[in-house]
Design a protein around this motif. Structure first.
Motif, PDB file in Angstrom:
ATOM      1  N   TRP A 119       0.642  -1.226  -0.057  1.00 22.78           N
ATOM      2  CA  TRP A 119       0.128   0.005   0.107  1.00 22.78           C
ATOM      3  C   TRP A 119       0.891   1.366   0.064  1.00 22.78           C
ATOM      4  O   TRP A 119       2.156   1.195   0.288  1.00 22.78           O
ATOM      5  CB  TRP A 119      -1.082   0.172   1.252  1.00 22.78           C
ATOM      6  CG  TRP A 119      -0.287   0.302   2.383  1.00 22.78           C
ATOM      7  CD1 TRP A 119       0.621  -0.507   3.098  1.00 22.78           C
ATOM      8  CD2 TRP A 119      -0.468   1.412   3.487  1.00 22.78           C
ATOM      9  NE1 TRP A 119       1.207  -0.317   4.391  1.00 22.78           N
ATOM     10  CE2 TRP A 119       0.599   1.260   4.493  1.00 22.78           C
ATOM     11  CE3 TRP A 119      -0.814   2.519   3.398  1.00 22.78           C
ATOM     12  CZ2 TRP A 119       0.911   2.002   5.377  1.00 22.78           C
ATOM     13  CZ3 TRP A 119      -0.602   3.456   4.434  1.00 22.78           C
ATOM     14  CH2 TRP A 119       0.169   3.121   5.713  1.00 22.78           C
ATOM     15  N   GLY A 120       0.143   2.423  -0.026  1.00 19.98           N
ATOM     16  CA  GLY A 120       1.017   3.715   0.020  1.00 19.98           C
ATOM     17  C   GLY A 120       1.446   4.236  -1.274  1.00 19.98           C
ATOM     18  O   GLY A 120       1.665   3.666  -2.152  1.00 19.98           O
ATOM     19  N   ALA A 121       1.668   5.595  -0.919  1.00 22.34           N
ATOM     20  CA  ALA A 121       1.965   6.424  -2.208  1.00 22.34           C
ATOM     21  C   ALA A 121       3.371   7.075  -1.909  1.00 22.34           C
ATOM     22  O   ALA A 121       4.268   6.304  -1.048  1.00 22.34           O
ATOM     23  CB  ALA A 121       0.957   7.726  -2.252  1.00 22.34           C
ATOM     24  N   GLY A 122       3.802   7.749  -2.743  1.00 17.14           N
ATOM     25  CA  GLY A 122       5.304   8.373  -2.982  1.00 17.14           C
ATOM     26  C   GLY A 122       6.247   7.522  -3.672  1.00 17.14           C
ATOM     27  O   GLY A 122       7.463   7.904  -3.683  1.00 17.14           O
ATOM     28  N   VAL A 260      -0.331  11.634  12.504  1.00 18.86           N
ATOM     29  CA  VAL A 260       0.060  11.903  11.025  1.00 18.86           C
ATOM     30  C   VAL A 260      -0.337  10.373  10.391  1.00 18.86           C
ATOM     31  O   VAL A 260       0.043   9.258  10.706  1.00 18.86           O
ATOM     32  CB  VAL A 260       1.756  12.145  10.738  1.00 18.86           C
ATOM     33  CG1 VAL A 260       2.218  12.061   9.420  1.00 18.86           C
ATOM     34  CG2 VAL A 260       1.962  13.354  12.178  1.00 18.86           C
ATOM     35  N   HIS A 261      -1.013  10.641   9.091  1.00 17.69           N
ATOM     36  CA  HIS A 261      -1.322   9.335   8.075  1.00 17.69           C
ATOM     37  C   HIS A 261      -1.404   9.945   6.766  1.00 17.69           C
ATOM     38  O   HIS A 261      -1.905  11.207   6.551  1.00 17.69           O
ATOM     39  CB  HIS A 261      -2.266   8.544   8.811  1.00 17.69           C
ATOM     40  CG  HIS A 261      -3.636   8.909   8.848  1.00 17.69           C
ATOM     41  ND1 HIS A 261      -4.524   9.870   7.537  1.00 17.69           N
ATOM     42  CD2 HIS A 261      -4.519   9.181   9.758  1.00 17.69           C
ATOM     43  CE1 HIS A 261      -5.615   9.981   7.852  1.00 17.69           C
ATOM     44  NE2 HIS A 261      -5.758   9.477   9.288  1.00 17.69           N
ATOM     45  N   GLU A 262      -1.172   8.976   5.673  1.00 10.56           N
ATOM     46  CA  GLU A 262      -1.039   9.419   4.375  1.00 10.56           C
ATOM     47  C   GLU A 262      -2.313   9.320   3.865  1.00 10.56           C
ATOM     48  O   GLU A 262      -2.684   9.419   2.889  1.00 10.56           O
ATOM     49  CB  GLU A 262       0.016   8.973   3.648  1.00 10.56           C
ATOM     50  CG  GLU A 262       0.022   7.500   3.552  1.00 10.56           C
ATOM     51  CD  GLU A 262       1.086   7.072   2.510  1.00 10.56           C
ATOM     52  OE1 GLU A 262       2.421   6.864   2.866  1.00 10.56           O
ATOM     53  OE2 GLU A 262       0.990   6.966   1.272  1.00 10.56           O
ATOM     54  N   ASP A 263      -3.309   8.718   4.435  1.00  2.00           N
ATOM     55  CA  ASP A 263      -4.817   8.327   4.152  1.00  2.00           C
ATOM     56  C   ASP A 263      -5.355   9.876   4.034  1.00  2.00           C
ATOM     57  O   ASP A 263      -4.821  10.787   4.648  1.00  2.00           O
ATOM     58  CB  ASP A 263      -5.284   7.547   4.928  1.00  2.00           C
ATOM     59  CG  ASP A 263      -6.624   7.091   4.341  1.00  2.00           C
ATOM     60  OD1 ASP A 263      -6.901   7.228   3.114  1.00  2.00           O
ATOM     61  OD2 ASP A 263      -7.457   6.314   5.108  1.00  2.00           O
ATOM     62  N   ALA A 293      -3.005  14.842   7.393  1.00  8.07           N
ATOM     63  CA  ALA A 293      -3.286  13.887   6.526  1.00  8.07           C
ATOM     64  C   ALA A 293      -3.290  14.565   5.062  1.00  8.07           C
ATOM     65  O   ALA A 293      -3.082  15.686   4.847  1.00  8.07           O
ATOM     66  CB  ALA A 293      -4.739  13.135   6.786  1.00  8.07           C
ATOM     67  N   VAL A 294      -3.403  13.755   4.134  1.00  8.57           N
ATOM     68  CA  VAL A 294      -3.470  14.000   2.760  1.00  8.57           C
ATOM     69  C   VAL A 294      -4.957  14.730   2.697  1.00  8.57           C
ATOM     70  O   VAL A 294      -6.019  14.139   3.081  1.00  8.57           O
ATOM     71  CB  VAL A 294      -3.355  12.793   1.871  1.00  8.57           C
ATOM     72  CG1 VAL A 294      -3.820  13.100   0.270  1.00  8.57           C
ATOM     73  CG2 VAL A 294      -1.890  12.285   1.879  1.00  8.57           C
ATOM     74  N   LEU A 310       0.253  16.857  -2.730  1.00  9.72           N
ATOM     75  CA  LEU A 310      -0.488  16.309  -1.859  1.00  9.72           C
ATOM     76  C   LEU A 310       0.156  15.605  -0.945  1.00  9.72           C
ATOM     77  O   LEU A 310      -0.251  15.417   0.414  1.00  9.72           O
ATOM     78  CB  LEU A 310      -1.633  15.467  -2.735  1.00  9.72           C
ATOM     79  CG  LEU A 310      -2.500  15.751  -3.655  1.00  9.72           C
ATOM     80  CD1 LEU A 310      -3.219  14.779  -4.357  1.00  9.72           C
ATOM     81  CD2 LEU A 310      -3.511  16.827  -2.852  1.00  9.72           C
ATOM     82  N   MET A 311       1.313  14.735  -1.198  1.00  8.72           N
ATOM     83  CA  MET A 311       1.962  13.714  -0.451  1.00  8.72           C
ATOM     84  C   MET A 311       2.663  14.506   0.935  1.00  8.72           C
ATOM     85  O   MET A 311       3.168  15.813   0.836  1.00  8.72           O
ATOM     86  CB  MET A 311       3.020  13.168  -0.944  1.00  8.72           C
ATOM     87  CG  MET A 311       3.461  11.951  -0.297  1.00  8.72           C
ATOM     88  SD  MET A 311       2.456  10.494   0.352  1.00  8.72           S
ATOM     89  CE  MET A 311       3.435   9.405   1.010  1.00  8.72           C
ATOM     90  N   LEU A 312       2.199  13.884   2.161  1.00 12.43           N
ATOM     91  CA  LEU A 312       3.023  14.528   3.197  1.00 12.43           C
ATOM     92  C   LEU A 312       4.659  14.154   3.033  1.00 12.43           C
ATOM     93  O   LEU A 312       4.948  13.358   2.385  1.00 12.43           O
ATOM     94  CB  LEU A 312       2.644  13.791   4.444  1.00 12.43           C
ATOM     95  CG  LEU A 312       0.941  13.986   4.786  1.00 12.43           C
ATOM     96  CD1 LEU A 312       0.672  13.291   5.907  1.00 12.43           C
ATOM     97  CD2 LEU A 312       0.459  15.215   4.628  1.00 12.43           C
ATOM     98  N   ASN A 313       5.192  15.020   3.900  1.00 12.13           N
ATOM     99  CA  ASN A 313       6.900  14.770   3.920  1.00 12.13           C
ATOM    100  C   ASN A 313       7.392  15.380   5.227  1.00 12.13           C
ATOM    101  O   ASN A 313       6.650  15.797   5.702  1.00 12.13           O
ATOM    102  CB  ASN A 313       7.473  15.443   2.569  1.00 12.13           C
ATOM    103  CG  ASN A 313       6.862  16.951   2.321  1.00 12.13           C
ATOM    104  OD1 ASN A 313       6.817  17.828   3.692  1.00 12.13           O
ATOM    105  ND2 ASN A 313       6.836  17.445   1.588  1.00 12.13           N
TER     106      ASN A 313
END
Lengths: 327, 342
Positions: A119-122, A260-263, A293-294, A310-313
């Motif tokens: 799962w997950g982005a980036g 903190v979550h990327e959802d 979050a995103v 959009l993505m967290l960093n």
């Protein structure tokens, strides 16, 4: 102690569990001769043969449904959904079947099954190779949901999941597969399901994270440490069942919480954490519970500029920490 | 595709069971199970109308398809996944009349689910009756998975999975049969084709005549059988089980039958089926047909028939009484068995 990547730790866990217990079988697309699109099962087909490393037709509901049947008849199946984004075809099987089999039979049947899903982005995965799916499954009584992201935790939690008597959704953040390295001891060990871990101790505020965001949060914590902000970072590792004790202990210690979550934010798991903390540690809070979050848009657009926006960093997490610390 | 239509004379009928390897005792036991299923089913509706059973799902009309197929199983060895109309399958495999009523009334001592599930969702590990949900067709891939495990373990068990004609439209039907075909698994897919999925007729469910045709796409035999002819159903199921047990792979059986009553106690079938059609099918009542055949063959006498009817009626009455006297679950039990408890 040997240093391994997440994917190496994962493969090692599968290998050792298959060697330890002949009931462990793998099912999924391209997991055989090919070794999996992320190479998670590389070498296992050669080591254990086509009857234990089973290339399935391209059909997620069938993969999970067949795996449930195999679990009913005494095997310990580990099913791979090639990308978490495609798990929805199997939703009926996971939610109505795997999660309810024990309850609906009054404990007389069980479903010891692991469903692995990257799962997950980036990673420039676009809309259909980037999604966060944990909140859907965290809502389902009867399931367990884990999302470890260090090589040590991945190996130990995968072993624990395979040995568990109940269905486990095992989420692997695809960006951590080769990015994250760490110490993995030789030999057998497990990391129990349902235990969070304080990955960095601190006293000013608590960051609760999981997945890739755990690593970004640790990075952010190091940065703000230079400014004198002492951050504690809690890695959930397991999303369901939630380790309330570790979470609440950290909140009581620091009095401030950033989740903190990327959802996406709305309906994301952060809301559940905020609810828990408000109910059980309201008196200990020195500031509002913050969620980073995103934004609520489908994740992720393929274009790198759009995804980065959009993505967290770590920088976005640093900014949120500063804001909360100043409260 | 193979077609088995049973229209045999009395003399042939007599020879028929011998050819199938069935004794007179077997025939009478099959008849008994059909009568018992009907007697229980009738009482479920009474309980429902009296406000004592909240929900009833009926199998009346399906008794030949259910008993004929289940009688061919190695009971306690073969895995059985029923769907929500399979009272007679459960009885034939070994669920008792009392247990049927405990499921109907959702009592604490209901072995299927201790009152958690809708009625007729039979489950009992010692008889290898596997718990099923109310979702349609989801049990089909489970059957393939169970059969996969049997094959890997080298055990002799065959898995049979029951479903209705509506289930064959679902993706899980395709995914389950396709997987079983690829791996040549020891599994029998048994469709109780009663021509309606609640109200939607077969003609709106599929553009082909027979569900059995679909087997061709999965590389194994599809068999059409007269689902109201208990011995014809036994014959094709036995063949399919034997083939599966000897490594020959799956079979899809398309048993044509008819549901005499509404889909459930919440349904009114007058909205979608003419009374003439229902009456026409009732003339082909599988129990009456088997009775006639057995009488003609001299296996059953009117006296024996009366005795069997009295016995099964009494068994059903006892089950109703036992069910009604049985306790409800402890409310706190609602919290149990979400996860493994050791």
């Amino acid at each position: 102690m040997p240093i391994k990547t997440v994917i190496e730790a994962l493969r090692e866990a599968l290998f050792e569990e298959m060697q330890r217990d002949e009931r462990v079988v793998l099912l999924g697309e391209d997991i055989g001769l090919h070794g999996g699109v992320f190479r998670a099962t590389e070498g296992l087909f050669q080591a254990f043969g086509e009857h234990r490393v089973i290339d399935t037709p391209l059909a997620e509901s069938g993969i999970v449904g067949v795996a449930i049947g195999a679990a009913i008849n005494g095997l310990r199946p580990v099913a791979e959904i090639q990308f978490a984004d495609y798990i929805y075809s199997a939703m009926d099987q996971i939610v109505n079947e795997a999660a309810k089999l024990r309850y609906r039979s009054n404990g007389t049947w069980g479903c010891p099954l692991v469903i692995r899903a990257p799962w997950g982005a980036g990673v420039h995965g676009g809309l259909y190779h980037s999604q966060s799916i944990e909140a859907f499954f965290a809502h389902v009584a009867g399931l367990k949901v884990v999302a470890p992201v260090t090589p040590y935790d991945v190996k130990g939690l995968l072993k624990a999941s395979i040995r568990d008597e109940d269905p486990v959704i095992f989420l692997e953040h695809k960006k951590t597969y080769r990015l994250i390295k760490g110490e993995v001891p030789e030999g057998d060990y497990i990391v129990p399901i349902g235990k969070a871990e304080v990955k960095r101790e601190g006293s000013d505020l608590t960051v609760i994270a999981y997945g890739l965001m755990l690593h970004y949060s640790l990075e952010a914590a190091e940065k703000v440490a230079k400014e004198g902000i002492d951050v504690e970072v809690v890695d959930l590792r397991t999303i369901l069942p939630l380790d309330k004790k570790t979470i609440l202990a950290s909140v009581r210690k620091t009095g401030k919480v950033l989740i903190v979550h990327e959802d996406n934010k709305t309906g994301g798991f952060g809301g559940e954490l905020a609810g828990l903390i408000t109910e059980e540690a309201f008196e200990d809070l020195d500031g509002p519970i913050m969620r980073l979050a995103v934004p609520d848009v489908p994740m992720m657009p393929f274009n790198a500029v759009l995804e980065d926006f959009l993505m967290l960093n770590p920088e976005k997490i640093v900014a949120a920490i500063r804001q909360l610390a100043a409260y | 595709m193979i077609s088995k239509q049973g229209t045999l004379t009395a003399k042939q009928e007599e020879g028929r069971h011998v050819a199938l390897g069935l004794s007179v005792k077997d025939l009478l036991e099959m008849y008994d199970k059909m009568l018992l299923a009907r007697a229980l089913d009738e009482r479920m509706w009474l309980l429902n109308r009296q406000g004592k059973a909240n929900f009833v799902v009926s199998g009346q009309g399906h008794e030949a398809a259910q008993v004929g197929s289940a009688y061919a199983l190695k009971r306690g060895v073969d895995f059985v996944l029923t769907y929500y109309r399979d009272h007679a399958v459960a009885l034939t495999v070994g669920i008792s009349a009392r247990d049927v009523m405990l499921s109907t009334l959702a009592k604490a001592n209901d072995p299927s689910s201790a009152g958690r599930q809708f009625p007729a969702h039979y489950s009992f590990p010692p008889l290898r009756i596997v718990s099923v949900s109310s979702a349609v067709a989801t049990q089909i891939p489970h059957a393939s998975g169970i059969a996969l495990a049997s094959k890997l373990k080298g055990e002799e068990a065959v898995t049979i999975v029951y479903f209705g004609d509506g289930a064959t439209s679902k993706g899980d039907f395709h995914e389950g049969l396709n997987f079983a075909g690829v791996h040549k698994l020891p599994v029998v897919f048994f469709c109780e084709n009663n021509l309606y999925a609640i109200s939607v007729p077969l003609s709106k469910q599929m553009a082909i005549q027979d569900v059995a045709e679909r087997a061709k796409a999965y590389g194994f035999p599809g068999v059409v059988v007269d689902g109201n002819d208990v011995l014809a159903v036994y014959e094709v199921t036995k063949e399919a089980l034997d083939r599966a047990r000897s490594g020959g792979g799956p079979t899809l059986i398309d048993a044509k039958t008819y549901r005499f009553l509404p889909h459930t106690s919440e349904d009114d079938d007058r909205r979608y089926r003419s009374r003439e059609e229902v009456e026409e099918w009732k003339k082909r009542d599988p129990i009456e047909r088997f009775r006639r055949d057995l009488l003609q063959a001299g296996i059953l006498t009117e006296a024996l028939d009366q005795e069997a009817r009295k016995r099964t009626a009494a068994e059903a009455e006892d089950a109703v009484e036992f069910g009604q006297k049985s306790p409800d679950p402890d409310p706190k039990d609602a919290l149990r068995y979400v996860y493994f408890e050791g």
